[in-house]
Design an enzyme around this catalytic site. Structure first.
Site, PDB file in Angstrom:
ATOM      1  N   ARG A   1       9.552  23.433  70.370  1.00 52.50           N
ATOM      2  CA  ARG A   1       9.780  22.417  71.362  1.00 52.50           C
ATOM      3  C   ARG A   1       9.952  23.108  72.619  1.00 52.50           C
ATOM      4  NH1 ARG A   1      13.101  20.447  66.884  1.00 52.50           N
ATOM      5  NH2 ARG A   1      12.259  18.228  66.058  1.00 52.50           N
TER       6      ARG A   1
ATOM      7  N   SER B   1      12.523  24.842  53.712  1.00 52.09           N
ATOM      8  CA  SER B   1      13.239  23.541  54.298  1.00 52.09           C
ATOM      9  C   SER B   1      13.738  22.470  53.150  1.00 52.09           C
ATOM     10  CB  SER B   1      12.488  22.959  55.338  1.00 52.09           C
ATOM     11  OG  SER B   1      13.340  21.860  56.134  1.00 52.09           O
TER      12      SER B   1
ATOM     13  N   ASN C   1      19.623  22.418  50.501  1.00 48.90           N
ATOM     14  CA  ASN C   1      20.743  23.257  49.661  1.00 48.90           C
ATOM     15  C   ASN C   1      21.856  22.541  49.110  1.00 48.90           C
ATOM     16  OD1 ASN C   1      19.395  24.739  52.110  1.00 48.90           O
ATOM     17  ND2 ASN C   1      19.913  26.323  50.874  1.00 48.90           N
ATOM     18  N   CYS C   2      22.436  21.774  50.047  1.00 44.72           N
ATOM     19  CA  CYS C   2      23.726  21.157  49.552  1.00 44.72           C
ATOM     20  C   CYS C   2      23.379  19.943  48.534  1.00 44.72           C
ATOM     21  CB  CYS C   2      24.221  20.402  50.824  1.00 44.72           C
ATOM     22  SG  CYS C   2      24.979  21.589  52.148  1.00 44.72           S
TER      23      CYS C   2
END
Length: 227
Positions: free
Chosen positions: A27, A44, A47-48
């Site tokens: 970006r 990507s 994880n949680c």
């Protein structure tokens, strides 16, 4: 801008931090050559969400995958290379040494800017028995798949969780929901050691009400497995 003059950004590590850095860099600079290396298969991922997939609250494995390499390439023009391990950083020549874990090929990748986002590894205490096949850690998708398979085929009845941090407590919650006899061991004198004792106490009371065997201020000395 010619291809040779484009800013070359190399990112090591492709999960939360690395993928976020890569998309932010795009970006900020539409012309840069952005290459992201990840030694595992997935980038990507959530994880949680790993404990909640193991426990069945997240029903579909694909829900853990926030973005695929194909999506990152199509949407942000990122060169994402999974199963590529960066083995050295050569600051003088401004290159990184890379090994393709599938083919064994090794090569040098030049950079102008380098971002290291390799993440963390679970701390495994150097105690006897820790190499046993039923001693597991939870860090990534492959770890999750192993634990999920054991849970789904109903091959475990008793679990012991070492460490009462966030991930440890989330796993305890899921194991309770699965009806497994659960023990939690924490070296510090309370759960969630980063919290004040007054804040941790209600959590400890709740765990005991859920019949979790709670051992605080105690560590594991040895693991004895009957395999």
């Amino acid at each position: 801008m010619s291809e040779n003059n484009r800013l070359k950004i190399v990112i090591v590590g492709g999960v939360a931090g690395g993928a976020s850095a890569a998309t932010r860099a795009r970006r900020m600079n539409e012309q840069a050559e952005i290459t992201l290396f990840e030694k595992d298969e997935f980038v990507s991922f959530a994880n949680c969400g790993l404990p909640y997939y193991i426990g069945g609250e997240i029903k579909e494995r694909k829900k853990l995958l926030v973005a695929t390499p194909e999506f990152l390439h199509k949407r942000f023009r990122l060169d994402v290379r999974t199963k590529h391990e960066v083995t050295a950083v050569n600051r003088t020549s401004k290159t990184v040494s890379v090994r393709n874990l599938q083919s064994g090929e090794e090569f040098e990748q030049p950079y102008d800017k380098l971002i290291l986002s390799t993440g963390a590894s679970p701390f495994v205490p150097p105690i006897e028995g820790v190499e046993a096949s039923n001693v597991l850690t939870l860090r990534n998708i492959p770890d999750t798949d192993i634990i999920k398979e054991l849970v789904d085929r109903d091959s475990i009845k008793n679990v012991l969780v070492v460490g009462a941090g966030f991930i440890g407590l989330e796993m305890v919650e899921q194991f309770i929901g699965l009806g497994l006899t659960t023990t939690l061991v924490e070296l510090q004198p309370q759960v969630l050691p980063l919290l004040d004792k007054e804040m941790a106490k209600p959590l400890e009371d709740e765990l005991r009400q859920k019949d979790v065997a709670l051992f605080l201020g105690d560590g594991i000395q040895e693991i004895v497995c009957d395999e």
